[in-house]
Design a protein around this motif. Sequence first.
Motif, short mmCIF file in Angstrom:
data_model
loop_
_atom_site.label_atom_id
_atom_site.label_comp_id
_atom_site.label_asym_id
_atom_site.label_seq_id
_atom_site.Cartn_x
_atom_site.Cartn_y
_atom_site.Cartn_z
N LYS A 1 0.82 -1.20 0.00
CA LYS A 1 0.00 0.00 0.00
C LYS A 1 0.86 1.26 0.00
N LYS A 2 1.99 1.21 0.67
CA LYS A 2 2.89 2.37 0.68
C LYS A 2 3.60 2.53 -0.66
N ARG A 3 3.92 1.44 -1.31
CA ARG A 3 4.69 1.47 -2.55
C ARG A 3 3.81 1.75 -3.77
N PHE A 4 2.57 1.25 -3.75
CA PHE A 4 1.70 1.35 -4.92
C PHE A 4 0.36 2.00 -4.53
N ALA A 5 0.20 3.24 -4.90
CA ALA A 5 -0.98 4.01 -4.52
C ALA A 5 -2.28 3.44 -5.07
N ILE A 6 -2.22 2.69 -6.15
CA ILE A 6 -3.43 2.13 -6.76
C ILE A 6 -4.19 1.24 -5.78
N ILE A 7 -3.47 0.64 -4.84
CA ILE A 7 -4.12 -0.26 -3.88
C ILE A 7 -4.93 0.52 -2.85
N THR A 8 -4.52 1.73 -2.55
CA THR A 8 -5.22 2.52 -1.53
C THR A 8 -5.92 3.73 -2.12
N SER A 9 -6.17 3.74 -3.41
CA SER A 9 -6.77 4.92 -4.04
C SER A 9 -8.26 5.01 -3.72
N GLY A 10 -8.58 5.75 -2.69
CA GLY A 10 -9.97 5.99 -2.32
C GLY A 10 -10.60 4.82 -1.58
N GLU B 1 -12.05 -9.46 -9.80
CA GLU B 1 -11.01 -10.17 -10.56
C GLU B 1 -9.88 -9.23 -10.97
N THR B 2 -10.23 -8.03 -11.42
CA THR B 2 -9.21 -7.05 -11.81
C THR B 2 -8.39 -6.62 -10.60
N MET B 3 -9.06 -6.38 -9.46
CA MET B 3 -8.33 -6.01 -8.24
C MET B 3 -7.37 -7.12 -7.82
N THR B 4 -7.79 -8.37 -7.96
CA THR B 4 -6.92 -9.49 -7.62
C THR B 4 -5.68 -9.48 -8.51
N GLU B 5 -5.87 -9.22 -9.80
CA GLU B 5 -4.74 -9.16 -10.73
C GLU B 5 -3.83 -7.97 -10.43
N ILE B 6 -4.41 -6.84 -10.03
CA ILE B 6 -3.61 -5.67 -9.67
C ILE B 6 -2.74 -5.98 -8.46
N VAL B 7 -3.33 -6.59 -7.43
CA VAL B 7 -2.57 -6.93 -6.23
C VAL B 7 -1.45 -7.91 -6.57
N LEU B 8 -1.75 -8.92 -7.38
CA LEU B 8 -0.73 -9.88 -7.79
C LEU B 8 0.39 -9.18 -8.55
N ALA B 9 0.03 -8.28 -9.48
CA ALA B 9 1.04 -7.53 -10.24
C ALA B 9 1.90 -6.68 -9.31
N CYS B 10 1.27 -6.07 -8.31
CA CYS B 10 2.02 -5.25 -7.35
C CYS B 10 2.99 -6.10 -6.54
N LEU C 1 5.90 -6.86 -8.92
CA LEU C 1 6.75 -5.68 -9.05
C LEU C 1 7.53 -5.39 -7.77
N HIS C 2 6.88 -5.55 -6.64
CA HIS C 2 7.56 -5.33 -5.36
C HIS C 2 8.75 -6.28 -5.22
N ASN C 3 8.55 -7.56 -5.55
CA ASN C 3 9.64 -8.53 -5.44
C ASN C 3 10.79 -8.17 -6.37
N ILE C 4 10.48 -7.68 -7.56
CA ILE C 4 11.53 -7.24 -8.48
C ILE C 4 12.26 -6.03 -7.89
N LEU C 5 11.51 -5.06 -7.37
CA LEU C 5 12.11 -3.87 -6.78
C LEU C 5 12.96 -4.20 -5.56
N MET C 6 12.58 -5.21 -4.81
CA MET C 6 13.36 -5.60 -3.63
C MET C 6 14.78 -6.01 -4.03
N GLY C 7 14.94 -6.55 -5.25
CA GLY C 7 16.27 -6.91 -5.74
C GLY C 7 17.10 -5.70 -6.12
N VAL C 8 16.43 -4.60 -6.46
CA VAL C 8 17.11 -3.39 -6.89
C VAL C 8 17.26 -2.40 -5.74
N ASP C 9 16.14 -2.15 -5.04
CA ASP C 9 16.13 -1.21 -3.91
C ASP C 9 15.19 -1.75 -2.85
N PRO C 10 15.75 -2.42 -1.84
CA PRO C 10 14.89 -3.05 -0.83
C PRO C 10 14.05 -2.06 -0.03
#
Length: 156
Positions: free
Chosen positions: A65-74, A82-91, A94-103
């Motif tokens: 929620k802190k990293r991706f505003a789309i999860i807490t938008s309003g 189903e779309t929200m489930t896919e958004i959370v999965l995508a986040c 992406l978070h796991n990828i970012l953890m390898g670059v900037d934890p």
Amino acid sequence: MDFVGKFYLGDVGFMLKHELIILYRGVRYHLKEYARRGPENEKKLFNLHHASLKNVIERSFEVLKKRFAIITSGTELHYDFETMTEIVLACFILHNILMGVDPGPHLIAQVDRELQDNNPKEDEIVRHEQDEDYRRRSMLRDEIATQIWADYQLGL
């Protein structure tokens, strides 16, 4: 014993219902205490495992929620489930990828502080009515607790 299915984890304030497993009420568990000595019985061990899993899940979603505003938008849902489930999965991906670059240790530390400050007390328990679903869920929870206690005793 095989516990097939998926369950939601809930605080003691929730009612023990179908697919929702809550902690044993009135059974104290302290994560720090178990670092020095093991739990004394199956209910304490169950609460320890439940609390550990719930903490990981809460922490994960708070970081997202802190990293991706789309999860807490309003407060209103802008997408279907189903779309929200896919958004959370995508986040999460992406978070796991970012953890390898900037934890982002500052982000993780901030979430940990906020979760510690907002941890509800057991005194805030909501009473529930005993019903058939509660009885079945209680029996399932007891079976799970008995199995993890047996595994614990065997050193598994």
